[in-house]
Scaffold this motif. Structure first.
Motif, short mmCIF file in Angstrom:
data_model
loop_
_atom_site.label_atom_id
_atom_site.label_comp_id
_atom_site.label_asym_id
_atom_site.label_seq_id
_atom_site.Cartn_x
_atom_site.Cartn_y
_atom_site.Cartn_z
N UNK A 1 -8.59 0.00 7.04
CA UNK A 1 -7.85 1.24 7.24
C UNK A 1 -6.36 1.01 7.02
N UNK A 2 -5.82 -0.08 7.56
CA UNK A 2 -4.41 -0.41 7.38
C UNK A 2 -4.11 -0.66 5.90
N UNK A 3 -5.01 -1.37 5.22
CA UNK A 3 -4.83 -1.63 3.78
C UNK A 3 -4.84 -0.32 2.99
N UNK A 4 -5.72 0.61 3.36
CA UNK A 4 -5.78 1.91 2.68
C UNK A 4 -4.49 2.69 2.93
N UNK A 5 -4.00 2.66 4.18
CA UNK A 5 -2.74 3.34 4.50
C UNK A 5 -1.59 2.70 3.72
N UNK A 6 -1.60 1.38 3.65
CA UNK A 6 -0.56 0.67 2.91
C UNK A 6 -0.60 1.07 1.43
N UNK A 7 -1.79 1.12 0.85
CA UNK A 7 -1.92 1.52 -0.56
C UNK A 7 -1.42 2.95 -0.76
N UNK A 8 -1.76 3.84 0.18
CA UNK A 8 -1.30 5.23 0.07
C UNK A 8 0.21 5.31 0.17
N UNK A 9 0.78 4.55 1.12
CA UNK A 9 2.24 4.56 1.27
C UNK A 9 2.92 3.96 0.04
N UNK A 10 2.34 2.90 -0.49
CA UNK A 10 2.90 2.28 -1.70
C UNK A 10 2.86 3.25 -2.86
N UNK A 11 1.74 3.96 -2.98
CA UNK A 11 1.60 4.95 -4.05
C UNK A 11 2.62 6.08 -3.86
N UNK A 12 2.75 6.55 -2.62
CA UNK A 12 3.72 7.62 -2.33
C UNK A 12 5.14 7.15 -2.59
N UNK A 13 5.43 5.91 -2.18
CA UNK A 13 6.75 5.34 -2.42
C UNK A 13 7.01 5.22 -3.92
#
Length: 133
Positions: free
Chosen positions: A39-51
């Motif tokens: 879940x943390x990795x998915x959130x990190x990927x989403x934040x990285x994509x958003x960033x």
């Protein structure tokens, strides 16, 4: 002695059960931690994509601002050139207007002189007689 063996055997069985329960709890905790990690990795990927998307948008805005600044500079340069051309045209037209005024004044004097001399001139008939028929 037999009793001691039986007690030890019971303790051994109890410890084995306790170890198995600890293993199951550890396995359950491990699965829970793995799920949280995913879940943390998915959130990190989403934040990285958003960033990345925001960074691209910022880069695009910076590029647009630089382009607008460049266009503004070009327009200022064009405006300055137009001002210079307009001033040169104005100076040229002013000089032509002044020359025309001088020429007009000179022509007015010539015309006035011609009028003055024609008032005092003797008509040709008086000098040479009537025109031949």
């Amino acid at each position: 002695q037999n009793m001691m063996v039986v007690t030890l055997e019971k303790e051994k069985i109890s410890l084995v059960h306790e170890i198995e329960e600890l293993k199951r709890a550890a396995q359950s905790s491990s699965e829970l931690l793995s799920a949280r990690l995913e879940l943390v990795e998915a959130e990190k990927a989403a934040m990285t994509s958003e960033l990345g998307a925001k960074s691209s948008k910022i880069d695009e805005l910076v590029m647009k601002a630089e382009l607008a600044e460049s266009e503004k500079s070009a327009l200022y340069a064009e405006l300055e050139q137009m001002k210079t051309t307009a001033q040169a045209s104005s100076d040229y037209l002013q000089a032509r207007a002044e020359a025309a005024e001088c020429e007009n004044a000179s022509l007015a004097k010539d015309f006035e002189r011609m009028n003055m001399t024609s008032q005092y001139a003797t008509p040709p008939e008086e000098l040479f007689g009537p025109p031949p028929s």
